[in-house]
Design an enzyme around this catalytic site. Sequence first.
Site, PDB file in Angstrom:
ATOM      1  N   ASN A  16       0.838  -1.214   0.000  1.00 41.13           N
ATOM      2  CA  ASN A  16       0.000   0.000   0.000  1.00 41.13           C
ATOM      3  C   ASN A  16       0.866   1.254   0.000  1.00 41.13           C
ATOM      4  O   ASN A  16       0.553   2.234  -0.682  1.00 41.13           O
ATOM      5  CB  ASN A  16      -0.954   0.003   1.203  1.00 41.13           C
ATOM      6  CG  ASN A  16      -2.201  -0.830   0.938  1.00 41.13           C
ATOM      7  OD1 ASN A  16      -3.036  -0.461   0.118  1.00 41.13           O
ATOM      8  ND2 ASN A  16      -2.296  -1.974   1.606  1.00 41.13           N
ATOM      9  N   MET A  92       0.572  -2.952  12.251  1.00 43.72           N
ATOM     10  CA  MET A  92      -0.100  -3.979  13.036  1.00 43.72           C
ATOM     11  C   MET A  92      -0.142  -3.694  14.538  1.00 43.72           C
ATOM     12  O   MET A  92      -0.164  -4.616  15.347  1.00 43.72           O
ATOM     13  CB  MET A  92       0.581  -5.347  12.776  1.00 43.72           C
ATOM     14  CG  MET A  92       0.549  -5.778  11.317  1.00 43.72           C
ATOM     15  SD  MET A  92      -1.119  -5.739  10.597  1.00 43.72           S
ATOM     16  CE  MET A  92      -1.807  -7.211  11.341  1.00 43.72           C
ATOM     17  N   LEU A  95      -3.238   1.986  18.112  1.00 45.70           N
ATOM     18  CA  LEU A  95      -2.741   3.267  18.635  1.00 45.70           C
ATOM     19  C   LEU A  95      -3.451   3.643  19.937  1.00 45.70           C
ATOM     20  O   LEU A  95      -4.638   3.367  20.107  1.00 45.70           O
ATOM     21  CB  LEU A  95      -2.955   4.373  17.596  1.00 45.70           C
ATOM     22  CG  LEU A  95      -2.189   4.178  16.288  1.00 45.70           C
ATOM     23  CD1 LEU A  95      -2.642   5.203  15.246  1.00 45.70           C
ATOM     24  CD2 LEU A  95      -0.685   4.269  16.511  1.00 45.70           C
ATOM     25  N   HIS A 111      -8.428  -1.305   5.805  1.00 51.18           N
ATOM     26  CA  HIS A 111      -8.734  -2.602   6.416  1.00 51.18           C
ATOM     27  C   HIS A 111      -9.269  -3.532   5.322  1.00 51.18           C
ATOM     28  O   HIS A 111     -10.127  -3.120   4.539  1.00 51.18           O
ATOM     29  CB  HIS A 111      -9.788  -2.398   7.515  1.00 51.18           C
ATOM     30  CG  HIS A 111     -10.139  -3.667   8.220  1.00 51.18           C
ATOM     31  ND1 HIS A 111      -9.283  -4.274   9.109  1.00 51.18           N
ATOM     32  CD2 HIS A 111     -11.234  -4.463   8.133  1.00 51.18           C
ATOM     33  CE1 HIS A 111      -9.846  -5.389   9.558  1.00 51.18           C
ATOM     34  NE2 HIS A 111     -11.026  -5.527   8.980  1.00 51.18           N
ATOM     35  N   ASP A 147     -10.686  -0.665  14.183  1.00 50.09           N
ATOM     36  CA  ASP A 147     -11.301  -0.662  12.844  1.00 50.09           C
ATOM     37  C   ASP A 147     -12.722  -0.092  12.896  1.00 50.09           C
ATOM     38  O   ASP A 147     -13.649  -0.636  12.281  1.00 50.09           O
ATOM     39  CB  ASP A 147     -11.315  -2.089  12.247  1.00 50.09           C
ATOM     40  CG  ASP A 147      -9.911  -2.668  12.154  1.00 50.09           C
ATOM     41  OD1 ASP A 147      -8.983  -1.924  11.802  1.00 50.09           O
ATOM     42  OD2 ASP A 147      -9.735  -3.866  12.437  1.00 50.09           O
ATOM     43  N   GLU A 176      -7.316  -2.345  -2.634  1.00 47.01           N
ATOM     44  CA  GLU A 176      -6.706  -1.466  -1.629  1.00 47.01           C
ATOM     45  C   GLU A 176      -5.792  -0.456  -2.309  1.00 47.01           C
ATOM     46  O   GLU A 176      -5.793   0.731  -1.994  1.00 47.01           O
ATOM     47  CB  GLU A 176      -5.903  -2.283  -0.609  1.00 47.01           C
ATOM     48  CG  GLU A 176      -6.748  -3.193   0.256  1.00 47.01           C
ATOM     49  CD  GLU A 176      -5.910  -3.925   1.298  1.00 47.01           C
ATOM     50  OE1 GLU A 176      -4.946  -3.356   1.818  1.00 47.01           O
ATOM     51  OE2 GLU A 176      -6.235  -5.098   1.585  1.00 47.01           O
TER      52      GLU A 176
HETATM   53  C1  GRF Z   1      -3.256  -5.063   3.834  1.00 41.29           C
HETATM   54  O1  GRF Z   1      -4.192  -6.060   3.479  1.00 41.29           O
HETATM   55  C2  GRF Z   1      -3.896  -4.085   4.779  1.00 41.29           C
HETATM   56  O2  GRF Z   1      -5.247  -3.874   4.509  1.00 41.29           O
HETATM   57  C3  GRF Z   1      -3.750  -4.805   6.093  1.00 41.29           C
HETATM   58  O3  GRF Z   1      -2.481  -5.404   6.029  1.00 41.29           O
HETATM   59  C4  GRF Z   1      -2.128  -5.630   4.671  1.00 41.29           C
HETATM   60  C5  GRF Z   1      -0.827  -4.911   4.479  1.00 41.29           C
HETATM   61  O4  GRF Z   1      -0.345  -4.963   3.207  1.00 41.29           O
HETATM   62  N1  GRF Z   1      -3.956  -3.894   7.188  1.00 41.29           N
HETATM   63  P1  GRF Z   1       0.926  -4.102   2.757  1.00 41.29           P
HETATM   64  O5  GRF Z   1       1.953  -4.114   3.883  1.00 41.29           O
HETATM   65  O6  GRF Z   1       0.458  -2.719   2.426  1.00 41.29           O
HETATM   66  O7  GRF Z   1       1.438  -4.848   1.550  1.00 41.29           O
END
Ligand code: GRF
Length: 216
Positions: A16, A92, A95, A111, A147, A176
């Site tokens: 992402n 992960m 906060l 999410h 979330d 995403e």
């Molecule tokens: C993604 O599916 C995001 O939605 C979730 O963890 C994954 C992380 O992917 N929270 P990346 O590290 O952006 O590849």
Amino acid sequence: MKKVNIGILVSGSGSNLQAIIDRIELGCLRAEIKVVISNNPDAYALERSRKHRIPATVIDHRAFCKREDFDRQMVNVLKSHDVELVVLAGFMRVLTPSFLRAFPMKVLNIHPALLPAFPGTHVQQKALEYGVKFAGCTVHFVDEGVDAGPIIIQAVVPVYDDDSADILSARILKEEHRIYPRAIELYAEGKLEVRGRKVMISGGAEGKLLPPLHNP
Ligand code: GRF
């Protein structure tokens, strides 16, 4: 229009993060990534940041006895880089309220489920086990729940009978990468207005980014 200064928090692969970098480099997203912070020293996201000459730093949560101290350290680094908007991209850790007070309604998360269904972790597997016909992803503001904050954009993907969690995750991840940069663009363009639980997007249907029907 002024660029919005963003700080991105990561823990893993950073795909992402990469999607956001790509949109900025294409000139479509008026934002500057001032700093990337990883709580995991082995996150591939750090490598991606270095490749694009983005300042990246590790703040390992295991070095702190209290979550508040870990969060305070992150706030200090973000503030020292003049960050206005914090973007969680596969970060992960939950906060603390004191972190959120430092960036009120200025923290975004993505999410991999259609919230409010399936908050938490391993959500693609949970969605498959539940037997849903559609899954997807959600970009939302972060509040003190898990979330749980006001929803900005969602995208939907179909679920097929023979999907594994990995196959479904990959299908969702593609979406995403499409909607997260778009949500940041909307923020940067001042098009988001939070009214209670609702996020109003000026620009009508375009702003909402209605998803096309998706091929597997
Ligand atoms: C993604 O599916 C995001 O939605 C979730 O963890 C994954 C992380 O992917 N929270 P990346 O590290 O952006 O590849």
